[in-house]
Each structure stands twice: as structure tokens, then as C-alpha cells.
Scaffold this motif. Structure first.
Motif, PDB file in Angstrom:
ATOM      1  N   LEU A  29       0.817  -1.213   0.000  1.00  0.00           N
ATOM      2  CA  LEU A  29       0.000   0.000   0.000  1.00  0.00           C
ATOM      3  C   LEU A  29       0.854   1.267   0.000  1.00  0.00           C
ATOM      4  O   LEU A  29       0.766   2.072  -0.926  1.00  0.00           O
ATOM      5  CB  LEU A  29      -0.939   0.003   1.217  1.00  0.00           C
ATOM      6  N   ILE A  30       1.711   1.411   0.996  1.00  0.00           N
ATOM      7  CA  ILE A  30       2.532   2.624   1.057  1.00  0.00           C
ATOM      8  C   ILE A  30       3.527   2.653  -0.097  1.00  0.00           C
ATOM      9  O   ILE A  30       3.731   3.694  -0.731  1.00  0.00           O
ATOM     10  CB  ILE A  30       3.256   2.719   2.413  1.00  0.00           C
ATOM     11  N   ILE A  70      -2.776   4.398 -14.749  1.00  0.00           N
ATOM     12  CA  ILE A  70      -2.257   3.714 -13.569  1.00  0.00           C
ATOM     13  C   ILE A  70      -3.143   2.503 -13.307  1.00  0.00           C
ATOM     14  O   ILE A  70      -4.363   2.641 -13.172  1.00  0.00           O
ATOM     15  CB  ILE A  70      -2.253   4.637 -12.339  1.00  0.00           C
ATOM     16  N   ILE A  71      -2.530   1.331 -13.261  1.00  0.00           N
ATOM     17  CA  ILE A  71      -3.275   0.087 -13.059  1.00  0.00           C
ATOM     18  C   ILE A  71      -2.659  -0.652 -11.878  1.00  0.00           C
ATOM     19  O   ILE A  71      -1.483  -1.016 -11.894  1.00  0.00           O
ATOM     20  CB  ILE A  71      -3.233  -0.789 -14.328  1.00  0.00           C
ATOM     21  N   ASN A  72      -3.458  -0.837 -10.843  1.00  0.00           N
ATOM     22  CA  ASN A  72      -2.991  -1.486  -9.625  1.00  0.00           C
ATOM     23  C   ASN A  72      -3.539  -2.908  -9.540  1.00  0.00           C
ATOM     24  O   ASN A  72      -4.727  -3.129  -9.796  1.00  0.00           O
ATOM     25  CB  ASN A  72      -3.472  -0.708  -8.393  1.00  0.00           C
ATOM     26  N   ILE A  73      -2.682  -3.832  -9.174  1.00  0.00           N
ATOM     27  CA  ILE A  73      -3.130  -5.204  -8.969  1.00  0.00           C
ATOM     28  C   ILE A  73      -3.614  -5.340  -7.526  1.00  0.00           C
ATOM     29  O   ILE A  73      -2.823  -5.384  -6.584  1.00  0.00           O
ATOM     30  CB  ILE A  73      -2.014  -6.218  -9.268  1.00  0.00           C
ATOM     31  N   SER A  74      -4.932  -5.373  -7.375  1.00  0.00           N
ATOM     32  CA  SER A  74      -5.537  -5.610  -6.072  1.00  0.00           C
ATOM     33  C   SER A  74      -5.955  -7.078  -6.008  1.00  0.00           C
ATOM     34  O   SER A  74      -5.424  -7.906  -6.756  1.00  0.00           O
ATOM     35  CB  SER A  74      -6.718  -4.660  -5.845  1.00  0.00           C
ATOM     36  N   SER A  75      -6.906  -7.413  -5.165  1.00  0.00           N
ATOM     37  CA  SER A  75      -7.174  -8.837  -4.946  1.00  0.00           C
ATOM     38  C   SER A  75      -8.581  -9.075  -4.431  1.00  0.00           C
ATOM     39  O   SER A  75      -9.159  -8.247  -3.707  1.00  0.00           O
ATOM     40  CB  SER A  75      -6.175  -9.401  -3.933  1.00  0.00           C
ATOM     41  N   VAL A  76      -9.093 -10.235  -4.787  1.00  0.00           N
ATOM     42  CA  VAL A  76     -10.356 -10.699  -4.234  1.00  0.00           C
ATOM     43  C   VAL A  76     -10.263 -10.882  -2.719  1.00  0.00           C
ATOM     44  O   VAL A  76     -11.283 -10.909  -2.020  1.00  0.00           O
ATOM     45  CB  VAL A  76     -10.773 -12.022  -4.912  1.00  0.00           C
ATOM     46  N   ALA A  77      -9.046 -10.960  -2.221  1.00  0.00           N
ATOM     47  CA  ALA A  77      -8.842 -11.144  -0.787  1.00  0.00           C
ATOM     48  C   ALA A  77      -9.421 -10.005   0.033  1.00  0.00           C
ATOM     49  O   ALA A  77      -9.737 -10.176   1.215  1.00  0.00           O
ATOM     50  CB  ALA A  77      -7.352 -11.276  -0.477  1.00  0.00           C
ATOM     51  N   ALA A 110      -5.894  -6.331   4.142  1.00  0.00           N
ATOM     52  CA  ALA A 110      -5.917  -4.920   4.524  1.00  0.00           C
ATOM     53  C   ALA A 110      -5.173  -4.057   3.517  1.00  0.00           C
ATOM     54  O   ALA A 110      -5.622  -2.964   3.144  1.00  0.00           O
ATOM     55  CB  ALA A 110      -5.311  -4.751   5.917  1.00  0.00           C
ATOM     56  N   SER A 111      -4.021  -4.558   3.047  1.00  0.00           N
ATOM     57  CA  SER A 111      -3.224  -3.778   2.090  1.00  0.00           C
ATOM     58  C   SER A 111      -3.953  -3.600   0.766  1.00  0.00           C
ATOM     59  O   SER A 111      -3.906  -2.534   0.149  1.00  0.00           O
ATOM     60  CB  SER A 111      -1.864  -4.448   1.863  1.00  0.00           C
ATOM     61  N   LYS A 112      -4.657  -4.641   0.323  1.00  0.00           N
ATOM     62  CA  LYS A 112      -5.333  -4.569  -0.969  1.00  0.00           C
ATOM     63  C   LYS A 112      -6.631  -3.762  -0.905  1.00  0.00           C
ATOM     64  O   LYS A 112      -6.964  -3.029  -1.843  1.00  0.00           O
ATOM     65  CB  LYS A 112      -5.610  -5.985  -1.489  1.00  0.00           C
ATOM     66  N   SER A 113      -7.349  -3.869   0.184  1.00  0.00           N
ATOM     67  CA  SER A 113      -8.577  -3.078   0.299  1.00  0.00           C
ATOM     68  C   SER A 113      -8.264  -1.596   0.433  1.00  0.00           C
ATOM     69  O   SER A 113      -9.049  -0.742   0.009  1.00  0.00           O
ATOM     70  CB  SER A 113      -9.424  -3.555   1.479  1.00  0.00           C
ATOM     71  N   GLY A 114      -7.104  -1.281   1.003  1.00  0.00           N
ATOM     72  CA  GLY A 114      -6.687   0.113   1.106  1.00  0.00           C
ATOM     73  C   GLY A 114      -6.506   0.788  -0.233  1.00  0.00           C
ATOM     74  O   GLY A 114      -6.630   2.018  -0.351  1.00  0.00           O
ATOM     75  N   LEU A 115      -6.217   0.004  -1.265  1.00  0.00           N
ATOM     76  CA  LEU A 115      -6.037   0.573  -2.609  1.00  0.00           C
ATOM     77  C   LEU A 115      -7.323   1.190  -3.133  1.00  0.00           C
ATOM     78  O   LEU A 115      -7.285   2.134  -3.927  1.00  0.00           O
ATOM     79  CB  LEU A 115      -5.571  -0.512  -3.597  1.00  0.00           C
TER      80      LEU A 115
END
Length: 228
Positions: free
Chosen positions: A98-99, A120-127, A140-145
Motif C-alpha cells: 500500500l505505502i 495507472i493500473i494497480n493489482i488488487s485482490s479478491v482477498a 488490509a493492504s489490498k482493500s486500502g487501494l
């Protein structure tokens, strides 16, 4: 130009090899050195947790940047039940996923604004939506995106800059599947209508869709096969 962070492993590596020789692409790595065939001005060692490291990288390549697509694949995971977790390892996931991603975007945004173009394309997650046990830091890191993406979208949409997330389901390469116990993989497959994990080609196709769709902005695309 395309810049891919985390280009030496998993999804980042796949995307880098897919674009290499087709467009002007630059990749970064930190701990895993890529194969030797790539020239020094194609692959750079960058620690996304170190703002100065990213700045040095930018200074080296800024004269080459034009019509930039920034694909953020750099990331780590840490598996542990929260009550047993190491706070330092938990924190490291947030700092990287995230940071660190914010650091990269922060360095390249002014150039995008000057050129009146950016993707800008960020790889987030179903997690972030459907968790498995032991991945609280990663989730937590992926939902923060999501919140960060919407805010950056509002700030830069008038400058022909888009920012979107791909919420990956379980992919055959990368952290999606390899960190899930084999017994639990079968349980997950039963919740996917196709009864299969994501093919990496679908990630590439989704990225190309985002790159070529100006009106798609501030969104999180669920690439999860209909995971229930």
C-alpha cells in the motif's frame, strides 16, 4: 511507455515478457534478480518501500517517459492468524503493498500531469472481499487501494489520467494460488462457476482494456471468474 513494478516474478514477470519487444517497457525488481538477457536500461533494481530509491529510478528514465502506463505488480504476502502474527511482518505487507504503491504513484504523477496523459493500473485482490484464513495483512493492504484509487482519480481525471484496480481472483501464477493450501484450493474451485483458476492471459486482456478505455476511471474490476 509501460513501467511494471515487480517485473521479475509471477504476474509482473508474465506481463513484462508479454510487452517486451512489442512496446517500450521498463521493469523493476528488488530481491529477485531477473534473467540476464535484459539490458540494464530495461530492468532496474528498485525498493518500492524506499522513496529515494524510486526517485533515483525516475531520474534515470524521466527523459524517456511518454504516454506512460504504470502497472503496479510489486507486492508481498504474509500468512499467519492475527493472534499469532508477527507485528513487524504484518506491517511490512502494508508498507510494501500500500505505502510502496503510493510512493511509486507519487513519483510519477507529476510527469503524467505535465504530459496530460497517464494510465495507472494497480493489482488488487479478491482477498479484500472474500478472505481466506491467515491473510489479514494482505487483505488490509489490498482493500486500502480502493479508497486511494478513488481519491487519486478525482484529483487527476481532468488531466487525462486514469487509475483503476484489478481485483484478481485465484490465478494460476503468483500469490493467488501458491499461498493457498492444496486442500483449500479444491474448496475454492467449487465456488467458481468455471471450476478453474484465472489464466494469466485474462489479466493481460483486462489491462489492455483499461489502457484503451479513457472513460474507465476510479474503478475496481473483479477478475475472479464469478467467485461466489
Amino acid at each position: 511507455m509501460i513501467i511494471i513494478t515487480g517485473a521479475s516474478r509471477n504476474i509482473g514477470k508474465y506481463l513484462f515478457e508479454r510487452y517486451y519487444g512489442v512496446v517500450d517497457v521498463i521493469g523493476t525488481y528488488n530481491t529477485t534478480k531477473p534473467i540476464e538477457k535484459y539490458k540494464d536500461n530495461i530492468i532496474y533494481k528498485v525498493d518500492v518501500c524506499d522513496y529515494e530509491s524510486i526517485n533515483h529510478f525516475y531520474e534515470d528514465i524521466k527523459s524517456r517517459i511518454s504516454c506512460l502506463t504504470l502497472i503496479n505488480c510489486a507486492g508481498i504476502s504474509y500468512n499467519s492468524y492475527a493472534h499469532k502474527s508477527d507485528p513487524n511482518e504484518w506491517k511490512k505487507v502494508i508498507e510494501t503493498n500500500l505505502i510502496g504503491l503510493y510512493y511509486v504513484i507519487r513519483v510519477f504523477l507529476p510527469k503524467m500531469r505535465d504530459q496530460n496523459y497517464g494510465r495507472i493500473i494497480n493489482i488488487s485482490s479478491v482477498a479484500a472481499q472474500k478472505c481466506t484464513p491467515g491473510i489479514s495483512a494482505y487483505a488490509a493492504s489490498k482493500s486500502g487501494l480502493w479508497g486511494m484509487t478513488k481519491s487519486i482519480c478525482i484529483e487527476n481525471g481532468s488531466k487525462n489520467i486514469t487509475i483503476n484496480n484489478i481485483n484478481l481472483g485465484y490465478v494460476r501464477i503468483g500469490m493467488g494460488v501458491e499461498d493457498v493450501p492444496e486442500k483449500y484450493q479444491e474448496y475454492i474451485k467449487k465456488q467458481i462457476p468455471s471450476n478453474d483458476f484465472c489464466d494469466e492471459k485474462d489479466i493481460y486482456n483486462t489491462i489492455e482494456y483499461i489502457r484503451n478505455t479513457k472513460y474507465l476511471n476510479g474503478s475496481s474490476i473483479d477478475l475472479n471468474g464469478g467467485l461466489i
